[in-house]
Design a protein around this motif. Sequence first.
Motif: not given
Length: 438
Positions: A12-15, A53-56, A79-80, A97-99
């Motif tokens: 979503r390009e938020d980061l 941001a995803e797939g850590s 967030d885990s 994730t929402g840092v």
Amino acid sequence: MSIPVVTVGDSREDLVGRLERLHGPVSVVRRCNELAELLAACQGGLARAAVVAEGSAELTASLVDRLSAVGVAVLALTDSPEETLRLQGIGVASELTGVDAAALASRITASVAQLAGADPWLRQGASNPRLADEGPAPGPSGAATAEGMEGAGAGRIIAVWGPAGSPGRTMLAANMAAELAAEGKSVLLVDADSYGASVAAMLGLLDESAGLAQACRLADQGLLDAAALLRIAVPVATRAGTFRVLTGITRADRWTELRAAALSLVLARAREVMEVIVIDTGFCLESDEELSFDVMAPRRNAATLRSLELADTVFAVGAADSIGVPRLVRGLAELETAVPNSSPRVVLNKVRPSAVGRSPERQLRDAWERYGPTVPLGSFLPADPAAADAALLAGSLLLEAAPDSALRRGIAALVCAPVQRNGGSSVFSSTAKRWLKG
């Protein structure tokens, strides 16, 4: 000047948007679709930081090692709590994730500065993971490495090395482990020979699971805890004590499973639960394998070099004859170059008058002082083929097959007294017992 950053995930390009709107400390230079693309971008010198941001879950110690080798700090968003703990174990910083964008940029800046100032693997209790993977480079060893591993546990590492030609590395390492266990120490024997692992065969074990490769695999994923290590390590019981074994690779072509970064984590975990770790290493010390491999490819001798780098004590064993002694002399020079400050304790094995002449120990010592290297000659182990063959035939150790042999007494004298200062009287340390009960 802003820090170039590559990212993966967060479609979503938020980061990216949050970071770009800061117009300050960091700048996103590429958005990648998967970790392979991110790795390629980093190896091309495009970035100094990578944000996953995803797939850590796909991050491994080896991947982080490769990114660190090219000066790229890694930060993952999750967030885990469980994933955060796993990431910490493989040297990856994490944030929610929402840092907030400013906080994320600040964390990226700190991670980059931390990587530039001090290798994160040193803070985890391992020497530089790039030394064994990138060719010859000066690095800590011996006592210096022990100081760097204070946070990893009290266990001591003994590495047994020797040049090519069957000088007796495996025999010495296995019987050292047995003698230490007989003294009441909690002991782990590790077969790190990537050319001809033979500890399992010497001990008569039918295990074909390559315990060290299993442990490295779990460590690479950040999943190796004390309980898992003790499950993988095979117990070997003797009438005098019990020790555990991480068996070697079952085929020589499996050497790629023994990555230096993962082995560092295995040994750091072993230090936490064992009083002594004895490692049977390979013979080869070559590290300039860029001639046949890409710079970032795994190294055939990484397991041997890493074991020697992390060892508190290195025993260099050679055969006491006209072929074995020159090989050992040349090998010690290679060892000094590959692992500076290793300060090996030299052991001449298979000492016998038929190969050296009358008064073999005196003649060997005189020749060593006259023509040998500056490393002092330490100990002699007598040739005792009857005792050695009896132990090998029975798949046992000298303390069982030939307890009164001179060879057995010589090996016991090498390790039992120096390790007394570690204390403890139980076969397993209290930590190991606690995990076994749980």
